[in-house]
Design a protein around this motif. Structure first.
Motif, PDB file in Angstrom:
ATOM      1  N   TYR A  95       6.854  -0.049  -6.068  1.00 47.21           N
ATOM      2  CA  TYR A  95       7.807   1.114  -6.539  1.00 47.21           C
ATOM      3  C   TYR A  95       8.858   0.622  -7.150  1.00 47.21           C
ATOM      4  O   TYR A  95       9.410  -0.551  -7.112  1.00 47.21           O
ATOM      5  N   SER A  96       9.374   1.440  -8.057  1.00 40.90           N
ATOM      6  CA  SER A  96      10.587   1.408  -8.861  1.00 40.90           C
ATOM      7  C   SER A  96      11.380   2.534  -8.816  1.00 40.90           C
ATOM      8  O   SER A  96      11.092   3.552  -8.540  1.00 40.90           O
ATOM      9  N   ASP A  97      12.407   2.554  -9.675  1.00 42.66           N
ATOM     10  CA  ASP A  97      13.199   3.686 -10.048  1.00 42.66           C
ATOM     11  C   ASP A  97      12.980   4.299 -11.800  1.00 42.66           C
ATOM     12  O   ASP A  97      13.969   4.424 -12.295  1.00 42.66           O
ATOM     13  N   ILE A  98      11.850   4.551 -12.027  1.00 39.47           N
ATOM     14  CA  ILE A  98      11.527   4.662 -13.198  1.00 39.47           C
ATOM     15  C   ILE A  98      12.024   6.257 -13.659  1.00 39.47           C
ATOM     16  O   ILE A  98      12.467   6.256 -15.090  1.00 39.47           O
ATOM     17  N   GLU A  99      11.806   7.067 -12.860  1.00 38.98           N
ATOM     18  CA  GLU A  99      11.966   8.398 -13.216  1.00 38.98           C
ATOM     19  C   GLU A  99      13.723   8.844 -13.149  1.00 38.98           C
ATOM     20  O   GLU A  99      14.268   9.427 -13.957  1.00 38.98           O
ATOM     21  N   ARG A 100      14.283   8.277 -12.082  1.00 39.64           N
ATOM     22  CA  ARG A 100      15.576   8.310 -11.980  1.00 39.64           C
ATOM     23  C   ARG A 100      16.158   7.379 -11.359  1.00 39.64           C
ATOM     24  O   ARG A 100      15.790   6.610 -10.323  1.00 39.64           O
ATOM     25  N   PRO A 101      17.231   6.526 -12.168  1.00 42.10           N
ATOM     26  CA  PRO A 101      18.110   5.318 -11.724  1.00 42.10           C
ATOM     27  C   PRO A 101      18.607   5.277 -10.291  1.00 42.10           C
ATOM     28  O   PRO A 101      19.140   6.411  -9.670  1.00 42.10           O
ATOM     29  N   ASN A 102      18.168   4.103  -9.455  1.00 38.83           N
ATOM     30  CA  ASN A 102      18.596   4.236  -8.027  1.00 38.83           C
ATOM     31  C   ASN A 102      18.091   5.063  -7.107  1.00 38.83           C
ATOM     32  O   ASN A 102      18.639   5.271  -6.197  1.00 38.83           O
ATOM     33  N   LYS A 103      17.218   5.802  -7.470  1.00 35.73           N
ATOM     34  CA  LYS A 103      16.056   6.384  -6.583  1.00 35.73           C
ATOM     35  C   LYS A 103      14.851   6.215  -6.610  1.00 35.73           C
ATOM     36  O   LYS A 103      14.074   6.258  -7.665  1.00 35.73           O
ATOM     37  N   MET A 104      14.194   5.842  -5.697  1.00 35.82           N
ATOM     38  CA  MET A 104      12.675   5.081  -5.726  1.00 35.82           C
ATOM     39  C   MET A 104      11.657   6.310  -6.031  1.00 35.82           C
ATOM     40  O   MET A 104      11.813   7.450  -5.562  1.00 35.82           O
ATOM     41  N   ASP A 105      10.870   6.192  -7.136  1.00 35.47           N
ATOM     42  CA  ASP A 105       9.936   7.141  -7.319  1.00 35.47           C
ATOM     43  C   ASP A 105       9.021   7.529  -6.070  1.00 35.47           C
ATOM     44  O   ASP A 105       8.727   6.664  -5.216  1.00 35.47           O
ATOM     45  N   ASP A 106       8.565   8.803  -6.035  1.00 36.56           N
ATOM     46  CA  ASP A 106       7.570   8.967  -5.147  1.00 36.56           C
ATOM     47  C   ASP A 106       6.171   8.537  -5.279  1.00 36.56           C
ATOM     48  O   ASP A 106       5.610   8.328  -3.974  1.00 36.56           O
ATOM     49  N   LYS A 107       5.915   7.959  -6.331  1.00 39.65           N
ATOM     50  CA  LYS A 107       4.489   7.473  -6.724  1.00 39.65           C
ATOM     51  C   LYS A 107       4.623   5.944  -6.916  1.00 39.65           C
ATOM     52  O   LYS A 107       5.595   5.604  -7.702  1.00 39.65           O
ATOM     53  N   PRO A 108       3.673   5.196  -6.494  1.00 43.84           N
ATOM     54  CA  PRO A 108       3.912   3.549  -6.842  1.00 43.84           C
ATOM     55  C   PRO A 108       3.499   3.632  -8.420  1.00 43.84           C
ATOM     56  O   PRO A 108       2.652   4.269  -8.784  1.00 43.84           O
ATOM     57  N   PHE A 109       3.851   2.526  -9.200  1.00 40.56           N
ATOM     58  CA  PHE A 109       3.461   2.014 -10.597  1.00 40.56           C
ATOM     59  C   PHE A 109       2.378   1.330 -10.400  1.00 40.56           C
ATOM     60  O   PHE A 109       1.681   1.093 -11.440  1.00 40.56           O
ATOM     61  N   PHE A 110       2.154   0.478  -9.392  1.00 35.82           N
ATOM     62  CA  PHE A 110       1.092  -0.362  -9.097  1.00 35.82           C
ATOM     63  C   PHE A 110       0.559  -0.561  -7.869  1.00 35.82           C
ATOM     64  O   PHE A 110       1.419  -0.606  -6.894  1.00 35.82           O
ATOM     65  N   THR A 111      -0.705  -0.353  -7.544  1.00 41.26           N
ATOM     66  CA  THR A 111      -1.323  -0.474  -6.271  1.00 41.26           C
ATOM     67  C   THR A 111      -2.523  -1.660  -6.280  1.00 41.26           C
ATOM     68  O   THR A 111      -3.427  -1.543  -7.384  1.00 41.26           O
ATOM     69  N   PHE A 112      -2.675  -2.290  -5.502  1.00 42.50           N
ATOM     70  CA  PHE A 112      -3.924  -3.188  -5.274  1.00 42.50           C
ATOM     71  C   PHE A 112      -4.416  -3.273  -3.875  1.00 42.50           C
ATOM     72  O   PHE A 112      -3.440  -3.237  -3.054  1.00 42.50           O
ATOM     73  N   THR A 113      -5.562  -3.639  -3.714  1.00 42.23           N
ATOM     74  CA  THR A 113      -5.932  -4.051  -2.119  1.00 42.23           C
ATOM     75  C   THR A 113      -6.689  -5.150  -2.042  1.00 42.23           C
ATOM     76  O   THR A 113      -7.247  -5.796  -2.969  1.00 42.23           O
ATOM     77  N   MET A 114      -6.209  -5.946  -0.938  1.00 47.53           N
ATOM     78  CA  MET A 114      -6.727  -7.218  -0.642  1.00 47.53           C
ATOM     79  C   MET A 114      -8.152  -7.475  -0.878  1.00 47.53           C
ATOM     80  O   MET A 114      -8.628  -8.711  -0.996  1.00 47.53           O
ATOM     81  N   ASP A 115      -8.962  -6.515  -0.408  1.00 52.63           N
ATOM     82  CA  ASP A 115     -10.319  -6.565  -0.084  1.00 52.63           C
ATOM     83  C   ASP A 115     -11.220  -6.050  -1.559  1.00 52.63           C
ATOM     84  O   ASP A 115     -12.162  -6.067  -1.547  1.00 52.63           O
ATOM     85  N   ALA A 116     -10.292  -5.547  -2.539  1.00 56.94           N
ATOM     86  CA  ALA A 116     -11.125  -5.193  -3.775  1.00 56.94           C
ATOM     87  C   ALA A 116     -10.000  -5.714  -4.980  1.00 56.94           C
ATOM     88  O   ALA A 116      -9.752  -4.927  -5.684  1.00 56.94           O
ATOM     89  N   ILE A 117      -9.580  -6.932  -5.038  1.00 56.67           N
ATOM     90  CA  ILE A 117      -8.935  -7.400  -6.125  1.00 56.67           C
ATOM     91  C   ILE A 117      -9.564  -7.673  -7.546  1.00 56.67           C
ATOM     92  O   ILE A 117     -10.811  -7.893  -7.412  1.00 56.67           O
ATOM     93  N   LYS A 118      -9.132  -6.788  -8.543  1.00 57.83           N
ATOM     94  CA  LYS A 118      -9.650  -6.952  -9.858  1.00 57.83           C
ATOM     95  C   LYS A 118      -8.919  -7.833 -10.757  1.00 57.83           C
ATOM     96  O   LYS A 118      -7.795  -8.145 -10.511  1.00 57.83           O
TER      97      LYS A 118
END
Length: 262
Positions: free
Chosen positions: A24-47
């Motif tokens: 997560y980061s604060d892309i939409e509003r500074p200093n407030k964590m976004d509701d949705k992640p900007f990157f997701t990965f799973t250990m059992d299905a790494i691409k």
């Protein structure tokens, strides 16, 4: 985590259960964590794409400003991908109507629309399958044909008998050669088989070992990766897991040939 994010100087946050990792980061509003992640990965299905993204978080490559700047693009790409996956699995009425209007020249009746809805998902699946087959064919063409594989025995003449290069070793070689082709001419990557392992060499030089495939075990197979003269073996549950070591293979190639750009 939302509360902690706002009261610290952090620009990044990672939420995980040990298998799924969400960034997560604060892309939409500074200093407030976004509701949705900007990157997701799973250990059992790494691409492979996940590995390239994770490389940006390593100590050597870490640049918080660049990561946050690219996070917006990653988040948008992720959202687009999710929507496409939904449309491909179960096309929405809007998507069906749009495609039908492009293909059908006449009036779009409910019956015609239903017909398009039934055909759209199989057509998309066939298109994706053709793309995958085309990519696989291109990768195999870039590799040497099986009958022309530069397979040889080890330098010890006593090893000349009883060496059989298996189909799994050939497939593993093709994968490593395809990975290496991002940096070097595929013809420079050679396979040399021996009784105890199958070596992948650069320029057919046994002093330039890229990797070793230890595939002689009945139930276990290992990929040997090198740093200097030290070999580390990695257990492979499937040949395609070799792709998880793409970065290590590329790093080894740069180590063996300093002329390869970083």
């Amino acid at each position: 985590m939302f509360r902690y994010f706002s009261v610290t100087d952090a620009r990044l946050a990672v939420l995980t259960n040990g298998v799924v990792y969400q960034f997560y980061s604060d892309i939409e509003r500074p200093n407030k964590m976004d509701d949705k992640p900007f990157f997701t990965f799973t250990m059992d299905a790494i691409k492979p794409a996940d590995i390239r993204t994770l490389e940006k978080f390593t100590k050597a490559a870490f640049d918080i400003d660049k990561i946050v700047q690219e996070a917006g693009n990653l988040k948008t790409q992720s959202l687009i991908r999710q929507e496409l996956e939904k449309e491909f699995a179960e096309p929405s009425d809007e998507f069906v109507r749009m495609m039908a209007q492009r293909v059908h020249g006449g009036r779009l009746t409910p019956a015609i629309k239903d017909g398009f809805a039934k055909l759209l998902a199989p057509a998309i699946a066939a298109l994706i399958r053709d793309f995958v087959n085309e990519r696989l064919s291109s990768a195999l063409k870039a590799s040497s044909p099986v009958e022309d594989l530069p397979v040889g025995a080890s330098d010890d003449p006593s090893d000349g008998d009883g060496i059989v290069t298996t189909q799994e070793e050939i497939s593993g070689f093709h994968i490593i050669q395809a990975i290496a082709s991002r940096l070097v001419d595929p013809k420079r990557v050679i396979v040399r088989d021996a009784k105890s392992y199958c070596a992948i060499l650069l320029d057919d030089n046994n002093r330039k070992t890229v990797a070793r495939m230890h595939f002689n075990g009945i139930t276990t197979k290992y990929l040997g990766m090198f740093a200097g003269k030290d070999e580390t073996r990695h257990l492979l549950s499937d040949l395609t897991h070799i792709y998880q070591y793409s970065s290590a293979i590329e790093a080894r190639l740069r180590e063996l040939d300093p002329s390869i750009p970083a």
